[in-house]
Design a protein around this motif. Structure first.
Motif, PDB file in Angstrom:
ATOM      1  N   PRO A 322       1.354  -1.319  -0.387  1.00 54.20           N
ATOM      2  CA  PRO A 322       0.140  -0.375   0.068  1.00 54.20           C
ATOM      3  C   PRO A 322       0.828   1.383  -0.203  1.00 54.20           C
ATOM      4  O   PRO A 322       0.346   2.349  -0.715  1.00 54.20           O
ATOM      5  CB  PRO A 322      -0.783  -0.217   1.426  1.00 54.20           C
ATOM      6  CG  PRO A 322      -1.012  -1.452   1.793  1.00 54.20           C
ATOM      7  CD  PRO A 322       0.369  -2.244   1.103  1.00 54.20           C
ATOM      8  N   LEU A 323       2.096   1.284   0.666  1.00 53.69           N
ATOM      9  CA  LEU A 323       3.098   2.598   0.343  1.00 53.69           C
ATOM     10  C   LEU A 323       3.359   2.723  -0.554  1.00 53.69           C
ATOM     11  O   LEU A 323       4.041   3.947  -1.533  1.00 53.69           O
ATOM     12  CB  LEU A 323       3.991   1.812   1.972  1.00 53.69           C
ATOM     13  CG  LEU A 323       3.738   3.015   3.376  1.00 53.69           C
ATOM     14  CD1 LEU A 323       4.431   2.861   3.622  1.00 53.69           C
ATOM     15  CD2 LEU A 323       3.608   4.421   3.261  1.00 53.69           C
ATOM     16  N   ILE A 324       3.315   1.661  -1.317  1.00 55.16           N
ATOM     17  CA  ILE A 324       4.022   1.873  -3.444  1.00 55.16           C
ATOM     18  C   ILE A 324       3.294   2.669  -3.589  1.00 55.16           C
ATOM     19  O   ILE A 324       3.925   3.678  -4.361  1.00 55.16           O
ATOM     20  CB  ILE A 324       4.766   0.248  -3.346  1.00 55.16           C
ATOM     21  CG1 ILE A 324       5.765  -0.254  -2.642  1.00 55.16           C
ATOM     22  CG2 ILE A 324       4.681   0.567  -5.315  1.00 55.16           C
ATOM     23  CD1 ILE A 324       6.057  -1.251  -3.725  1.00 55.16           C
ATOM     24  N   ALA A 325       1.655   2.305  -3.583  1.00 58.37           N
ATOM     25  CA  ALA A 325       1.134   2.917  -4.688  1.00 58.37           C
ATOM     26  C   ALA A 325       0.842   4.493  -3.688  1.00 58.37           C
ATOM     27  O   ALA A 325       0.244   4.772  -4.781  1.00 58.37           O
ATOM     28  CB  ALA A 325      -0.485   1.682  -4.803  1.00 58.37           C
ATOM     29  N   ASN A 326       0.837   4.020  -2.739  1.00 60.03           N
ATOM     30  CA  ASN A 326       0.157   5.113  -2.235  1.00 60.03           C
ATOM     31  C   ASN A 326       0.834   6.364  -1.470  1.00 60.03           C
ATOM     32  O   ASN A 326       1.554   6.034   0.247  1.00 60.03           O
ATOM     33  CB  ASN A 326      -1.539   5.332  -1.095  1.00 60.03           C
ATOM     34  CG  ASN A 326      -1.559   4.326  -1.898  1.00 60.03           C
ATOM     35  OD1 ASN A 326      -3.019   4.743  -2.326  1.00 60.03           O
ATOM     36  ND2 ASN A 326      -1.820   3.365  -1.507  1.00 60.03           N
ATOM     37  N   GLU A 341      -5.267   1.240  -5.274  1.00 53.16           N
ATOM     38  CA  GLU A 341      -4.977  -0.570  -5.448  1.00 53.16           C
ATOM     39  C   GLU A 341      -3.580  -0.469  -5.673  1.00 53.16           C
ATOM     40  O   GLU A 341      -2.927  -0.295  -6.690  1.00 53.16           O
ATOM     41  CB  GLU A 341      -5.828  -1.087  -6.060  1.00 53.16           C
ATOM     42  CG  GLU A 341      -6.097  -2.397  -6.201  1.00 53.16           C
ATOM     43  CD  GLU A 341      -6.113  -2.907  -4.551  1.00 53.16           C
ATOM     44  OE1 GLU A 341      -5.597  -4.635  -3.810  1.00 53.16           O
ATOM     45  OE2 GLU A 341      -7.685  -2.346  -3.715  1.00 53.16           O
ATOM     46  N   TYR A 342      -3.014  -1.193  -5.061  1.00 57.46           N
ATOM     47  CA  TYR A 342      -0.953  -1.964  -5.976  1.00 57.46           C
ATOM     48  C   TYR A 342      -1.560  -2.798  -6.904  1.00 57.46           C
ATOM     49  O   TYR A 342      -2.501  -3.359  -6.989  1.00 57.46           O
ATOM     50  CB  TYR A 342      -0.732  -2.688  -4.296  1.00 57.46           C
ATOM     51  CG  TYR A 342       1.174  -3.268  -5.328  1.00 57.46           C
ATOM     52  CD1 TYR A 342       2.507  -1.749  -5.070  1.00 57.46           C
ATOM     53  CD2 TYR A 342       0.565  -4.600  -5.963  1.00 57.46           C
ATOM     54  CE1 TYR A 342       2.785  -2.636  -5.818  1.00 57.46           C
ATOM     55  CE2 TYR A 342       2.200  -5.576  -6.555  1.00 57.46           C
ATOM     56  CZ  TYR A 342       3.216  -4.001  -5.829  1.00 57.46           C
ATOM     57  OH  TYR A 342       4.426  -5.025  -6.752  1.00 57.46           O
ATOM     58  N   ASP A 343      -0.523  -2.161  -8.151  1.00 60.09           N
ATOM     59  CA  ASP A 343      -0.765  -2.444 -10.006  1.00 60.09           C
ATOM     60  C   ASP A 343       0.390  -3.008  -9.949  1.00 60.09           C
ATOM     61  O   ASP A 343       1.036  -1.893 -10.141  1.00 60.09           O
ATOM     62  CB  ASP A 343      -0.998  -2.072 -10.586  1.00 60.09           C
ATOM     63  CG  ASP A 343      -1.607  -2.562 -12.342  1.00 60.09           C
ATOM     64  OD1 ASP A 343      -0.705  -3.365 -12.235  1.00 60.09           O
ATOM     65  OD2 ASP A 343      -2.018  -1.392 -12.713  1.00 60.09           O
ATOM     66  N   ALA A 344       0.685  -3.925  -8.935  1.00 56.77           N
ATOM     67  CA  ALA A 344       2.302  -4.697 -10.546  1.00 56.77           C
ATOM     68  C   ALA A 344       2.705  -4.624 -12.151  1.00 56.77           C
ATOM     69  O   ALA A 344       3.519  -4.268 -11.969  1.00 56.77           O
ATOM     70  CB  ALA A 344       2.172  -6.560 -10.041  1.00 56.77           C
ATOM     71  N   LYS A 346       2.455  -1.805 -12.708  1.00 57.44           N
ATOM     72  CA  LYS A 346       2.568  -0.883 -13.286  1.00 57.44           C
ATOM     73  C   LYS A 346       4.070  -0.371 -12.551  1.00 57.44           C
ATOM     74  O   LYS A 346       4.515   0.424 -12.268  1.00 57.44           O
ATOM     75  CB  LYS A 346       1.256   0.321 -12.548  1.00 57.44           C
ATOM     76  CG  LYS A 346       1.268   2.099 -12.339  1.00 57.44           C
ATOM     77  CD  LYS A 346       0.754   2.759 -12.078  1.00 57.44           C
ATOM     78  CE  LYS A 346       0.752   4.411 -11.469  1.00 57.44           C
ATOM     79  NZ  LYS A 346      -0.071   5.387 -10.868  1.00 57.44           N
ATOM     80  N   HIS A 347       3.312  -0.777 -10.605  1.00 59.37           N
ATOM     81  CA  HIS A 347       4.553  -0.237 -10.247  1.00 59.37           C
ATOM     82  C   HIS A 347       5.964  -0.954  -9.443  1.00 59.37           C
ATOM     83  O   HIS A 347       6.352  -0.416  -9.079  1.00 59.37           O
ATOM     84  CB  HIS A 347       3.803  -0.033  -7.904  1.00 59.37           C
ATOM     85  CG  HIS A 347       2.176   0.296  -8.571  1.00 59.37           C
ATOM     86  ND1 HIS A 347       1.094   0.175  -8.128  1.00 59.37           N
ATOM     87  CD2 HIS A 347       2.446   2.070  -7.874  1.00 59.37           C
ATOM     88  CE1 HIS A 347       0.822   1.071  -7.882  1.00 59.37           C
ATOM     89  NE2 HIS A 347       0.984   1.961  -8.299  1.00 59.37           N
ATOM     90  N   LEU A 348       5.948  -1.926 -10.461  1.00 61.59           N
ATOM     91  CA  LEU A 348       7.093  -2.787 -10.624  1.00 61.59           C
ATOM     92  C   LEU A 348       7.832  -1.985 -11.046  1.00 61.59           C
ATOM     93  O   LEU A 348       9.154  -1.944 -11.349  1.00 61.59           O
ATOM     94  CB  LEU A 348       7.258  -4.141 -10.455  1.00 61.59           C
ATOM     95  CG  LEU A 348       6.597  -5.571  -9.976  1.00 61.59           C
ATOM     96  CD1 LEU A 348       6.810  -6.648 -10.101  1.00 61.59           C
ATOM     97  CD2 LEU A 348       7.333  -4.817  -8.694  1.00 61.59           C
ATOM     98  N   ARG A 349       7.312  -1.097 -12.600  1.00 63.12           N
ATOM     99  CA  ARG A 349       7.763  -0.259 -13.591  1.00 63.12           C
ATOM    100  C   ARG A 349       8.585   1.108 -12.800  1.00 63.12           C
ATOM    101  O   ARG A 349       9.406   2.150 -13.594  1.00 63.12           O
ATOM    102  CB  ARG A 349       7.040   0.117 -14.742  1.00 63.12           C
ATOM    103  CG  ARG A 349       7.202  -1.821 -15.388  1.00 63.12           C
ATOM    104  CD  ARG A 349       6.423  -1.446 -17.366  1.00 63.12           C
ATOM    105  NE  ARG A 349       5.628  -0.409 -17.246  1.00 63.12           N
ATOM    106  CZ  ARG A 349       4.176  -1.369 -17.050  1.00 63.12           C
ATOM    107  NH1 ARG A 349       4.209  -2.215 -16.857  1.00 63.12           N
ATOM    108  NH2 ARG A 349       3.363  -0.126 -17.518  1.00 63.12           N
ATOM    109  N   THR A 350       7.989   1.256 -12.086  1.00 62.67           N
ATOM    110  CA  THR A 350       7.567   3.494 -11.629  1.00 62.67           C
ATOM    111  C   THR A 350       7.967   3.400 -10.293  1.00 62.67           C
ATOM    112  O   THR A 350       7.468   2.732  -9.478  1.00 62.67           O
ATOM    113  CB  THR A 350       6.526   3.478 -12.235  1.00 62.67           C
ATOM    114  OG1 THR A 350       5.625   3.300 -11.420  1.00 62.67           O
ATOM    115  CG2 THR A 350       6.676   3.698 -13.978  1.00 62.67           C
ATOM    116  N   LEU A 351       8.443   4.545  -9.563  1.00 57.62           N
ATOM    117  CA  LEU A 351       8.397   4.980  -8.646  1.00 57.62           C
ATOM    118  C   LEU A 351       7.950   6.034  -8.715  1.00 57.62           C
ATOM    119  O   LEU A 351       7.736   7.090  -8.517  1.00 57.62           O
ATOM    120  CB  LEU A 351       9.871   5.391  -8.146  1.00 57.62           C
ATOM    121  CG  LEU A 351      11.433   4.461  -7.765  1.00 57.62           C
ATOM    122  CD1 LEU A 351      12.610   4.676  -7.221  1.00 57.62           C
ATOM    123  CD2 LEU A 351      10.888   3.775  -6.993  1.00 57.62           C
ATOM    124  N   VAL A 352       7.012   5.600  -7.767  1.00 61.89           N
ATOM    125  CA  VAL A 352       5.497   6.904  -7.494  1.00 61.89           C
ATOM    126  C   VAL A 352       6.281   8.179  -6.511  1.00 61.89           C
ATOM    127  O   VAL A 352       6.532   7.956  -5.179  1.00 61.89           O
ATOM    128  CB  VAL A 352       4.235   6.341  -7.599  1.00 61.89           C
ATOM    129  CG1 VAL A 352       3.425   7.315  -6.707  1.00 61.89           C
ATOM    130  CG2 VAL A 352       3.772   5.347  -8.409  1.00 61.89           C
TER     131      VAL A 352
END
Length: 352
Positions: A322-326, A341-344, A346-352
């Motif tokens: 949740p902290l990766i996505a938010n 919502e965590y989305d692998a 999307k979130h594996l490719r980018t640093l939000v």
């Protein structure tokens, strides 16, 4: 809804750290460092800064390797060269400007690696037993490792201690020793990967010798009040693995931590509420034998974390995906706002 007056949001002192809240950012492999040098860039600086600005109590970095041979994924950062130390200083300064606390997770993957990632060497392991599966984000099967000699073991213990010293030089508030998830320390701990007949092999108590020596060396280097250690039954190459007698195993681990003077531990599970023995979860079993600091983790939500904090099962609650996505996770929780919502993909490719 979690109230801002809840235990989750209360300040707490653990070890040397005055935390703004009883929350932690769990360590999560991100692979955004320079693959050749292990140096982190401005995107990583901003990534951690945002979580500090949100009020997270304790930030535990992604796994940061202690030597070139400790690497098990492309793009992971290191803490064994001066260039790496200098790059991390920008991260720690940014986190501290936001009033945050940040520690480095120091890491050696052991046998779950491939020679192309470690300068042509064979992976290091307690015994020459190949792990099942493939290297994450690399796609090639794990190589057969070579069994570490006594000299190799002493060298690696020294590398853990030096990485801890380097972390302090880089401005970190301490370190977490990654002793979990089927990586090198946990490979010594496990009867599946450790078939040694010297003092580093044998029954569980004896197999914990390497973990104890690493922990003692790190504590000697930077202090028990700046050292957290993570352990688990879970293995990345065998997610279904569980100790034959969970309570006896946990008691043995706790006795080992007490023996070397550890004061803060991070029991790791994928399911915080899973009952292991005697009607108790992993963290409840740990608390039965351990009166020091416990950081709890395992797909926690705010309500489950709050209950565990109130009960005294854990002292700090760690949140992961949740902290990766938010980046503003705590703000959203406090204000009852929807979480992304965590989305692998999307979130594996980018640093939000």
């Amino acid at each position: 809804m979690i109230s801002t007056k809840s235990k989750l949001f209360e300040p707490v002192k653990i070890g040397a750290w005055d935390l703004r809240t009883r929350t932690a950012m769990a360590p999560m492999t991100r692979c955004f460092a320079d693959d050749d040098t292990g140096v982190v860039g401005e995107d990583v600086v901003e990534y951690y800064r945002k979580r500090a600005a949100d009020g997270i109590g304790l930030i535990i970095t992604e796994g940061t390797v202690i030597s070139p041979r400790a690497k098990g994924n492309p793009g992971v950062p290191g803490l064994y060269t001066q260039e790496q130390v200098e790059s991390w200083k920008k991260v720690t300064e940014a986190v501290h400007r936001e009033g945050g606390t940040i520690i480095a997770q120091i890491w050696h993957v052991g046998r779950v690696s491939h020679h192309e990632l470690i300068q042509g060497h064979k992976p290091q392991a307690p015994s020459a037993i190949r792990a099942e599966g493939k290297v994450s984000r690399f796609g090639k099967p794990f190589d057969e490792p070579e069994a570490m000699t006594q000299a190799d073991i002493q060298e690696v213990i020294g590398q853990y201690a030096q990485a801890a010293k380097n972390a302090i030089e880089a401005g970190f508030d301490g370190v977490e020793i990654h002793g979990a998830h089927g990586y090198l320390i946990d490979q010594f701990n496990s009867d599946v990967s450790n078939k040694r007949t010297d003092r580093y092999g044998g029954d569980l108590k004896q197999r914990l010798t390497f973990m104890k020596e690493v922990t003692r060396a790190v504590i000697d280097a930077i202090g028990a009040d700046r050292t957290l250690i993570r352990f688990s039954a879970l293995k990345i190459d065998n997610p279904e693995y569980m100790w034959e007698d969970p309570e006896a195993a946990i008691r043995t681990f706790v006795e080992a931590f007490q023996e070397v003077g550890a004061t803060m531990i991070h029991p790791s599970t994928m399911n915080f509420t899973q009952v292991l023995a005697d009607g108790k979860t992993m963290h409840q079993l740990v608390r039965k034998y351990w009166d020091g600091v416990i950081v709890g983790v395992g797909d926690l939500d705010p309500e489950t974390a709050e209950q565990a904090l109130v009960e005294g099962t854990i002292d700090v609650a760690a949140f992961g995906r949740p902290l990766i996505a938010n980046p503003d996770y705590l703000h959203r929780v406090k204000n009852g706002e929807d979480l992304v919502e965590y989305d692998a993909k999307k979130h594996l490719r980018t640093l939000v």
